[in-house]
Design a protein around this motif. Structure first.
Motif, PDB file in Angstrom:
ATOM      1  N   ALA A 231      47.122   5.592 -17.108  1.00 54.60           N
ATOM      2  CA  ALA A 231      47.437   4.222 -17.505  1.00 54.60           C
ATOM      3  C   ALA A 231      46.654   3.283 -16.606  1.00 54.60           C
ATOM      4  O   ALA A 231      47.143   2.804 -15.601  1.00 54.60           O
ATOM      5  N   SER A 232      45.427   3.072 -16.959  1.00 53.74           N
ATOM      6  CA  SER A 232      44.588   2.226 -16.108  1.00 53.74           C
ATOM      7  C   SER A 232      43.630   1.421 -16.957  1.00 53.74           C
ATOM      8  O   SER A 232      43.331   1.769 -18.088  1.00 53.74           O
ATOM      9  N   ILE A 233      43.197   0.310 -16.392  1.00 51.80           N
ATOM     10  CA  ILE A 233      42.211  -0.535 -17.051  1.00 51.80           C
ATOM     11  C   ILE A 233      41.038  -0.710 -16.103  1.00 51.80           C
ATOM     12  O   ILE A 233      41.223  -1.015 -14.931  1.00 51.80           O
TER      13      ILE A 233
ATOM     14  N   HIS B 202      50.222  -1.746 -16.059  1.00 47.02           N
ATOM     15  CA  HIS B 202      51.313  -1.365 -15.181  1.00 47.02           C
ATOM     16  C   HIS B 202      50.880  -0.456 -14.038  1.00 47.02           C
ATOM     17  O   HIS B 202      51.725   0.087 -13.357  1.00 47.02           O
ATOM     18  N   PHE B 203      49.606  -0.277 -13.825  1.00 44.01           N
ATOM     19  CA  PHE B 203      49.138   0.440 -12.658  1.00 44.01           C
ATOM     20  C   PHE B 203      47.899  -0.280 -12.136  1.00 44.01           C
ATOM     21  O   PHE B 203      47.785  -1.480 -12.269  1.00 44.01           O
ATOM     22  N   ASP B 204      46.985   0.413 -11.492  1.00 43.06           N
ATOM     23  CA  ASP B 204      45.858  -0.250 -10.850  1.00 43.06           C
ATOM     24  C   ASP B 204      44.947  -0.940 -11.856  1.00 43.06           C
ATOM     25  O   ASP B 204      44.736  -0.458 -12.964  1.00 43.06           O
TER      26      ASP B 204
ATOM     27  N   GLY C 212      50.980  -1.780  -8.867  1.00 44.05           N
ATOM     28  CA  GLY C 212      49.656  -1.225  -8.618  1.00 44.05           C
ATOM     29  C   GLY C 212      48.758  -2.221  -7.928  1.00 44.05           C
ATOM     30  O   GLY C 212      49.069  -3.408  -7.824  1.00 44.05           O
ATOM     31  N   ASP C 213      47.631  -1.728  -7.435  1.00 44.78           N
ATOM     32  CA  ASP C 213      46.650  -2.571  -6.761  1.00 44.78           C
ATOM     33  C   ASP C 213      45.730  -3.239  -7.773  1.00 44.78           C
ATOM     34  O   ASP C 213      45.503  -2.721  -8.861  1.00 44.78           O
ATOM     35  N   ILE C 214      45.190  -4.389  -7.381  1.00 46.43           N
ATOM     36  CA  ILE C 214      44.169  -5.073  -8.162  1.00 46.43           C
ATOM     37  C   ILE C 214      42.950  -5.233  -7.264  1.00 46.43           C
ATOM     38  O   ILE C 214      43.065  -5.749  -6.146  1.00 46.43           O
ATOM     39  N   GLU C 215      41.797  -4.778  -7.753  1.00 46.19           N
ATOM     40  CA  GLU C 215      40.569  -4.908  -6.974  1.00 46.19           C
ATOM     41  C   GLU C 215      39.514  -5.626  -7.805  1.00 46.19           C
ATOM     42  O   GLU C 215      39.245  -5.248  -8.939  1.00 46.19           O
TER      43      GLU C 215
ATOM     44  N   ASN D 144      53.947  -5.122  -7.041  1.00 49.36           N
ATOM     45  CA  ASN D 144      54.028  -4.129  -5.969  1.00 49.36           C
ATOM     46  C   ASN D 144      52.654  -3.510  -5.765  1.00 49.36           C
ATOM     47  O   ASN D 144      52.270  -2.578  -6.460  1.00 49.36           O
ATOM     48  N   GLY D 145      51.873  -4.046  -4.823  1.00 49.51           N
ATOM     49  CA  GLY D 145      50.540  -3.525  -4.563  1.00 49.51           C
ATOM     50  C   GLY D 145      49.690  -4.542  -3.837  1.00 49.51           C
ATOM     51  O   GLY D 145      50.088  -5.694  -3.629  1.00 49.51           O
ATOM     52  N   ASP D 146      48.493  -4.121  -3.449  1.00 50.71           N
ATOM     53  CA  ASP D 146      47.557  -4.983  -2.741  1.00 50.71           C
ATOM     54  C   ASP D 146      46.574  -5.619  -3.711  1.00 50.71           C
ATOM     55  O   ASP D 146      46.270  -5.059  -4.766  1.00 50.71           O
ATOM     56  N   ILE D 147      46.058  -6.778  -3.334  1.00 49.73           N
ATOM     57  CA  ILE D 147      45.008  -7.450  -4.093  1.00 49.73           C
ATOM     58  C   ILE D 147      43.793  -7.556  -3.187  1.00 49.73           C
ATOM     59  O   ILE D 147      43.884  -8.098  -2.079  1.00 49.73           O
ATOM     60  N   LYS D 148      42.650  -7.032  -3.651  1.00 44.67           N
ATOM     61  CA  LYS D 148      41.432  -6.996  -2.839  1.00 44.67           C
ATOM     62  C   LYS D 148      40.312  -7.725  -3.564  1.00 44.67           C
ATOM     63  O   LYS D 148      39.994  -7.402  -4.709  1.00 44.67           O
TER      64      LYS D 148
END
Length: 194
Positions: A45-47, A64-66, A86-89, A107-111
């Motif tokens: 489940a990723s984009i 709903h995930f990275d 999930g994280d967003i980069e 819930n996750g980091d943003i880079k």
């Protein structure tokens, strides 16, 4: 590998992966990309964006995930990128000509990553970056022309030496109006490019 539409482009996966590897353009509508997290794991489940995305009006990316934005994302109105967990980069520019940019995760980091040579997030109006449980790490330039920049990073508990918001030597924040940095249970690290 090009998809062009006059109106809206909608891509939805109830179970699986959405992989955009060519240019997607809407001349007068928006692009909506969404995957549903029910009974899925992170791996399915990723984009990811592998090519330039250009739209004329609002653009919204939800999953709903990275989330990884690896090529330029552009819209005339607004761009919204959200994930429930999930994280967003961001590794390539996101540009809005006459609207807002909103990037958020529950819930996750943003880079925001780059070598500092180009404006990574550029909005005419407001720029909002929010993680309800994580950190915001900025290694690129972000800016607004006429709007505010608001960065919020919260954590459940304090851990010494772990920044909630960090802007490193290649990062820069330039706002046409106000800059607001909001944290809960954490520290802020800013270089002189503020």
């Amino acid at each position: 590998d090009t998809v062009v539409a006059y109106g809206n482009i909608n891509m939805t996966a109830n179970k699986g992966t959405i992989d955009v590897s060519g240019k997607v353009k809407s001349t007068s509508g928006g692009i909506n990309v969404k995957t549903n997290s029910a009974n899925q794991t992170t791996s399915n489940a990723s984009i990811s964006y592998d090519a330039e995305e250009t739209v004329a009006n609002d653009e919204e990316v939800r999953e709903h995930f990275d989330i990884m934005i690896g090529e330029e994302l552009a819209a005339n109105q607004s761009i919204i990128i959200t994930t429930d967990s999930g994280d967003i980069e961001i590794t390539e520019p996101i540009i809005v000509n006459s609207g807002n940019i909103t990037i958020s995760t529950a819930n996750g980091d943003i880079k925001i990553n780059t070598d500092g040579s180009e404006n990574m997030l550029s909005a005419q109006n407001d720029l909002n970056i929010l993680t309800e449980r994580g950190a915001v790490l900025i290694s690129g330039k972000i800016s607004t022309l006429d709007g505010n920049i608001t960065i919020t990073a919260n954590k459940d508990s304090y851990t010494a030496g772990q920044e909630n918001i960090s802007v490193d030597d290649d990062g820069a924040i330039n706002s046409g109006k106000n800059i607001s940095l909001n944290i809960t249970n954490g520290d802020v690290h800013i270089t002189d490019k503020f």
